[in-house]
Design an enzyme around this catalytic site. Structure first.
Site, PDB file in Angstrom:
ATOM      1  N   HIS A 211      -2.234  -9.518  -6.832  1.00 56.47           N
ATOM      2  CA  HIS A 211      -2.714  -8.397  -5.347  1.00 56.47           C
ATOM      3  C   HIS A 211      -2.490  -7.246  -5.975  1.00 56.47           C
ATOM      4  O   HIS A 211      -2.363  -6.688  -5.214  1.00 56.47           O
ATOM      5  CB  HIS A 211      -2.520  -8.333  -4.294  1.00 56.47           C
TER       6      HIS A 211
ATOM      7  N   ASP B 148      10.152   2.740   8.350  1.00 60.81           N
ATOM      8  CA  ASP B 148       9.315   2.062   8.943  1.00 60.81           C
ATOM      9  C   ASP B 148       7.894   1.505   9.632  1.00 60.81           C
ATOM     10  O   ASP B 148       8.664   1.629  10.548  1.00 60.81           O
ATOM     11  CB  ASP B 148      10.336   0.243   8.498  1.00 60.81           C
TER      12      ASP B 148
END
Ligand code: ADP
Ligand code: MG
Length: 582
Positions: free
Chosen positions: A217, A552
């Site tokens: 990926h 985050d």
């Protein structure tokens, strides 16, 4: 480029439907994926492979006699949901248990794990075999952290053959783990792959370069280097694999030279011309080697070389006949008999009538309002959250959260309309969130909401202490599934300060609405402070340094959501407190 599609977001679903149509003599589409067309004559262990789409013939192409009993089919490069895994298992299981087998990716581990918990609770024997063959993804000392790539094929094949021969669940699992322990793969990518409808590749390599060990990926590999001649490439791949020969290995090996999607068979044959003699010179007998496309990555150009060191148990299973849409070996007896009923009725009939008190239903209305407020908030913040995630992750956090909250709000509203109490409304919302969001955060939010709902229950609006316990249940479930710790730079960094602050304030007698506000401020501050951390979990980990200075995304969205939900979730609880004091 992927050129043939309608609405790109329907690509995986439409590909699966077309596949099941052309192979209707072998496979049958069911909710969540596909299963063999025919039910086994005798109960047998159901071997269920799975993962995201984009890897054909993995995974649905390997359904059939001697191989998988079914495949759980996620969106492109996205783990299927726990609900999908559960539904396929129900459709495929025939009384001898179920084993899920998949590459070691966080989303798959969580979702298949949750589906397993649910099956086990219903009394169905279930286990999981993770494939960890990619030697570029972690050092040998941390081999359990390695990702699964083309070694999937050997491990699934061994398990499928064992189950076909009548082995019981424990034996199929033992043999699958043994095959995995003795399988190693190294890959090399020459160019990136492009999602249907995307204008730019998911990742790219400079012209004339290859990424050794690059993940399927686009996960970072070992290093980028000038593309060598075929001979040098073959030497590099063989050398790296043989350096990891497992202890006690014999001299008979299964070998797969695999194309990743747009590498021509002729190119693979040229490479085989180097690989095969090198392996033979090293003293190995090559047992039924395969050259072809067995585990791909959309239209990625690249190759991988897999070796499985066989022994007296594994070799017959590797050689056993198989008859699947994408792969046929020997004289597998083509199945006939009763068509599988798909198990659909079982899965869809699980919604029991809701039982709830009036006060719980009132609280459920407040919960729905909390979800609706969150929905508006996340739609407004979608782009910003996406941009934060794109810095070191994959940029899908905003989209995933919007998909999740949209599904959750619709499910909550439907449950409320059917008379559900707060516990069931929240649990339905959580299940829908996990099923539709995709991404790690979606799994965690979905499971967390369900745990919150279960703790709230359907018998009354929660007392302040019970609300604090429900917040704790939400947090515990997320930590249990995601295994992140404080400081790993995840949503947990905002969640744990919230949970302990709220519980502490409530225990000290604070009014719940005020306690929630204070706790939400603590979560917001903690989310902002994650800017100074390096990510140690999740997709952002490999590009850790890039994320320094940016908070985050999952911690940020969590603090925003908790802030906006507060007045709704605490209103009823606060009234209860006032009532008690009077
Ligand atoms: P994905 O990472 O699968 O693309 P999202 O982009 O929707 O999913 O969510 C990313 C967020 O998920 C991260 O910012 C982080 O807060 C959270 N996350 C990732 N892994 C974990 C984990 N193991 N435990 C808790 N939170 C995690
Ligand atoms: Mg993401």
């Amino acid at each position: 480029m992927t050129k043939i599609f309608n609405d790109p977001s329907d690509f995986a679903e439409e590909a699966l439907a077309g596949f099941c149509d052309i192979h209707s003599g072998l496979v049958r589409q069911v909710p969540g994926g596909a299963v063999r067309c025919f039910r086994p004559a005798q109960p047998k262990v159901a071997v269920l492979a799975g993962g995201g789409s984009g890897h054909y013939p993995a995974f649905a192409g390997l359904i059939g006699t001697g191989f998988a009993d079914g495949a759980v089919v996620g969106n492109i490069f996205t783990s299927p949901s726990a609900q999908q895994a559960y539904a396929v298992a129900k459709a495929a299981e025939s009384g001898a248990g179920v084993v899920f087998t998949y590459g070691n990716y966080a989303g798959d581990v969580m979702n298949f794990g949750m589906a397993s918990e649910r099956l086990a609770a219903e009394g169905i024997a279930v286990d999981n075999v993770l494939v960890t063959d990619d030697i570029a993804s972690a050092p040998p000392s941390e081999s359990e952290k390695r990702r699964g790539i083309a070694g999937d094929f050997t491990v699934f094949k061994v398990m499928g053959a064992a189950a076909e021969a009548g082995a019981d669940l424990a034996e199929v699992v033992r043999l699958g783990r043994k095959a995995n322990d003795r399988t190693r793969t190294i890959g090399s990518a020459f160019s990136g792959c492009t999602f249907p409808g995307a204008e730019t590749p998911l990742f790219s390599l400079p012209e004339g370069q290859m990424g050794l060990g690059l993940g399927i990926h686009g996960e970072p590999g070992l290093f980028d280097t000038d593309l060598p001649p075929a001979k040098a490439l073959g030497e590099e791949l063989v050398g790296r694999l043989l350096a990891e020969t497992p202890p006690g290995a014999g001299n008979r090996i299964a070998v797969i030279l695999n194309g990743l999607g747009s590498t021509k068979h002729e190119e693979l044959f040229v490479l085989w011309g180097t690989v095969a003699p090198l392996l033979r010179e090293a003293g190995y007998t090559l047992v039924m080697p395969e050259v072809g496309e067995l585990v791909t990555s959309l239209d990625m150009a690249g190759v991988s070389l897999t070796v499985t060191w066989l022994d007296g148990e594994l070799e017959p299973l590797w050689l056993a006949p198989a008859d699947t849409p994408a792969y046929r070996r020997g004289n597998a007896v083509r199945e006939g008999g009763p068509v599988a009923d798909g198990g659909t009725s079982d899965v869809e009939a699980t919604s029991a009538p809701f039982v709830a008190t009036g006060s719980s239903r009132d609280y459920a209305t407040a919960c729905l309002a909390a979800l609706e407020a969150t929905q508006a908030l996340l739609h407004e913040a979608e782009e910003r959250l996406g941009r934060m995630d794109a810095i070191a992750g994959d940029g899908d956090h905003g989209r995933g959260m919007v998909r999740g909250i949209d599904a959750a709000t619709a499910a909550a509203s439907a449950a409320l309309g059917q008379g559900a109490g707060a516990g069931d409304v929240l649990a339905s919302a959580g299940d829908a969130w996990a099923d539709k969001a995709g991404g790690t955060s979606g799994v965690l939010w979905g499971a967390g909401l369900r745990a919150f709902g279960e703790a709230v229950g359907n018998s009354a609006a929660p007392e302040p202490g019970q609300l604090a316990a429900a917040v704790r249940a939400f947090a515990d479930r997320i930590v249990q599934l995601g295994k992140a710790e404080t400081g790993d730079k995840t949503m947990v960094d905002a969640l744990l300060p919230f949970a302990s602050s709220f519980a502490g304030l409530v225990a000290a007698g604070a009014e719940p609405a005020r306690a929630w506000e204070d706790a939400a401020r603590a979560a917001t501050a903690a989310a902002e402070a994650t800017a100074g951390l390096l990510p140690l979990k999740g997709r952002a980990r490999p590009l850790a340094e890039k994320s320094l200075g940016t908070p985050d995304p999952g911690a940020t969205s969590l603090a925003m959501i908790f802030t906006i939900m507060g007045p709704h979730l605490t209103a009823a609880a606060s009234r209860e407190t006032v009532g008690v004091r009077q």
